[in-house]
Design a protein around this motif. Structure first.
Motif, PDB file in Angstrom:
ATOM      1  N   GLY A   1     -35.700 -55.635  30.146  1.00 45.62           N
ATOM      2  CA  GLY A   1     -35.766 -56.627  30.878  1.00 45.62           C
ATOM      3  C   GLY A   1     -36.371 -56.682  32.525  1.00 45.62           C
ATOM      4  O   GLY A   1     -36.770 -55.261  32.671  1.00 45.62           O
ATOM      5  N   TRP A   2     -36.519 -57.649  33.093  1.00 41.18           N
ATOM      6  CA  TRP A   2     -37.008 -57.490  34.413  1.00 41.18           C
ATOM      7  C   TRP A   2     -35.953 -58.311  35.139  1.00 41.18           C
ATOM      8  O   TRP A   2     -35.393 -59.369  35.024  1.00 41.18           O
ATOM      9  CB  TRP A   2     -38.309 -57.973  34.717  1.00 41.18           C
ATOM     10  CG  TRP A   2     -39.468 -57.089  34.080  1.00 41.18           C
ATOM     11  CD1 TRP A   2     -39.958 -57.370  32.831  1.00 41.18           C
ATOM     12  CD2 TRP A   2     -40.196 -56.090  34.589  1.00 41.18           C
ATOM     13  NE1 TRP A   2     -40.965 -56.534  32.594  1.00 41.18           N
ATOM     14  CE2 TRP A   2     -41.225 -55.601  33.690  1.00 41.18           C
ATOM     15  CE3 TRP A   2     -40.186 -55.678  35.841  1.00 41.18           C
ATOM     16  CZ2 TRP A   2     -41.777 -54.547  33.977  1.00 41.18           C
ATOM     17  CZ3 TRP A   2     -40.965 -54.565  36.387  1.00 41.18           C
ATOM     18  CH2 TRP A   2     -41.919 -53.965  35.293  1.00 41.18           C
TER      19      TRP A   2
ATOM     20  N   ALA B   1     -36.511 -62.122  33.385  1.00 39.49           N
ATOM     21  CA  ALA B   1     -36.781 -62.195  31.996  1.00 39.49           C
ATOM     22  C   ALA B   1     -36.249 -61.205  30.976  1.00 39.49           C
ATOM     23  O   ALA B   1     -36.168 -59.994  31.565  1.00 39.49           O
ATOM     24  CB  ALA B   1     -38.168 -62.359  31.736  1.00 39.49           C
ATOM     25  N   THR B   2     -35.718 -61.316  29.839  1.00 37.04           N
ATOM     26  CA  THR B   2     -35.586 -60.220  28.863  1.00 37.04           C
ATOM     27  C   THR B   2     -36.268 -60.584  27.387  1.00 37.04           C
ATOM     28  O   THR B   2     -36.652 -61.709  27.236  1.00 37.04           O
ATOM     29  CB  THR B   2     -34.099 -60.503  28.835  1.00 37.04           C
ATOM     30  OG1 THR B   2     -33.694 -61.425  28.138  1.00 37.04           O
ATOM     31  CG2 THR B   2     -33.129 -60.012  29.762  1.00 37.04           C
TER      32      THR B   2
ATOM     33  N   GLY C   1     -38.422 -59.504  19.724  1.00 34.09           N
ATOM     34  CA  GLY C   1     -39.549 -60.156  20.337  1.00 34.09           C
ATOM     35  C   GLY C   1     -39.154 -61.584  21.067  1.00 34.09           C
ATOM     36  O   GLY C   1     -39.671 -62.536  21.597  1.00 34.09           O
ATOM     37  N   SER C   2     -37.792 -61.918  20.734  1.00 34.29           N
ATOM     38  CA  SER C   2     -37.138 -63.075  21.447  1.00 34.29           C
ATOM     39  C   SER C   2     -36.985 -62.860  22.935  1.00 34.29           C
ATOM     40  O   SER C   2     -36.429 -61.757  23.407  1.00 34.29           O
ATOM     41  CB  SER C   2     -35.573 -63.379  20.733  1.00 34.29           C
ATOM     42  OG  SER C   2     -35.822 -63.983  19.535  1.00 34.29           O
ATOM     43  N   THR C   3     -37.469 -63.924  23.545  1.00 31.02           N
ATOM     44  CA  THR C   3     -37.537 -63.915  25.102  1.00 31.02           C
ATOM     45  C   THR C   3     -36.432 -64.777  25.827  1.00 31.02           C
ATOM     46  O   THR C   3     -35.963 -65.964  25.192  1.00 31.02           O
ATOM     47  CB  THR C   3     -38.888 -64.127  25.891  1.00 31.02           C
ATOM     48  OG1 THR C   3     -39.292 -65.438  25.130  1.00 31.02           O
ATOM     49  CG2 THR C   3     -39.668 -63.312  24.801  1.00 31.02           C
ATOM     50  N   ASN C   4     -36.176 -64.611  27.062  1.00 29.50           N
ATOM     51  CA  ASN C   4     -35.123 -65.375  27.679  1.00 29.50           C
ATOM     52  C   ASN C   4     -35.741 -65.425  29.340  1.00 29.50           C
ATOM     53  O   ASN C   4     -36.085 -64.257  29.937  1.00 29.50           O
ATOM     54  CB  ASN C   4     -33.969 -64.918  27.909  1.00 29.50           C
ATOM     55  CG  ASN C   4     -32.813 -65.729  28.754  1.00 29.50           C
ATOM     56  OD1 ASN C   4     -33.014 -66.799  28.533  1.00 29.50           O
ATOM     57  ND2 ASN C   4     -32.060 -65.134  29.355  1.00 29.50           N
TER      58      ASN C   4
ATOM     59  N   PHE D   1     -44.250 -66.993  34.191  1.00 26.52           N
ATOM     60  CA  PHE D   1     -43.980 -65.500  33.906  1.00 26.52           C
ATOM     61  C   PHE D   1     -43.902 -65.508  32.269  1.00 26.52           C
ATOM     62  O   PHE D   1     -43.589 -66.282  31.524  1.00 26.52           O
ATOM     63  CB  PHE D   1     -42.964 -64.923  34.519  1.00 26.52           C
ATOM     64  CG  PHE D   1     -42.902 -64.803  36.069  1.00 26.52           C
ATOM     65  CD1 PHE D   1     -43.782 -65.395  36.930  1.00 26.52           C
ATOM     66  CD2 PHE D   1     -41.974 -64.151  36.754  1.00 26.52           C
ATOM     67  CE1 PHE D   1     -43.786 -65.504  38.055  1.00 26.52           C
ATOM     68  CE2 PHE D   1     -41.881 -63.906  37.976  1.00 26.52           C
ATOM     69  CZ  PHE D   1     -42.873 -64.518  38.763  1.00 26.52           C
ATOM     70  N   THR D   2     -44.622 -64.322  31.728  1.00 27.97           N
ATOM     71  CA  THR D   2     -44.390 -64.077  30.352  1.00 27.97           C
ATOM     72  C   THR D   2     -44.032 -62.482  30.378  1.00 27.97           C
ATOM     73  O   THR D   2     -44.742 -61.571  30.917  1.00 27.97           O
ATOM     74  CB  THR D   2     -45.809 -64.282  29.801  1.00 27.97           C
ATOM     75  OG1 THR D   2     -46.131 -65.518  29.763  1.00 27.97           O
ATOM     76  CG2 THR D   2     -45.597 -63.923  28.139  1.00 27.97           C
TER      77      THR D   2
END
Length: 122
Positions: free
Chosen positions: A35-36, A49-50, A55-58, A67-68
């Motif tokens: 994460g960031w 973001a995590t 590959g699931s993102t939040n 942001f990506t």
């Protein structure tokens, strides 16, 4: 010893883009969540973001659509592509990784990078 090294920060004008990278090195067997996070002057740290091993993102609502987050497991690296940057995105950005390591047994441990400064001018 596991280390996370971030790169890609800098100064950019509003509306511009930056790509942050965070590479994990050391004896790592796998990484699940990465994460960031960011911390602006005088403010608390916040999640940006995590991404999990599947590959699931939040994303934080403030960055969604701009942001990506992505990862390259072969390189133990997580990226943050930041587009349409705003002055309020100015902060120190930190990455983290929950890495599987081994001492007397295997276990997951959370590691953090040293941070990279992102400054967005208006």
């Amino acid at each position: 010893q596991v280390q996370l090294v971030e790169s890609g920060g800098g100064l950019v004008q509003a509306g511009g883009s930056l790509r942050l990278s965070c590479a994990a090195s050391g004896t790592i067997f796998s990484i699940n969540d990465m994460g960031w996070y960011r911390q602006a002057p005088g403010k608390q740290s916040e999640l940006v973001a995590t991404i999990n091993s599947g590959g699931s993102t939040n994303y934080a609502g403030s960055v969604k659509g701009r942001f990506t987050i992505s990862r390259d497991d072969a390189k133990n690296t997580v990226y943050l592509q930041m587009n349409s940057l705003k002055p309020e995105d100015t902060a120190v950005y930190f990455c983290n990784a929950n890495a599987l390591i081994k001492s007397t047994a295997y276990y997951f441990r959370l590691y953090w990078g040293q941070g990279t400064q992102v400054t967005v001018s208006s």
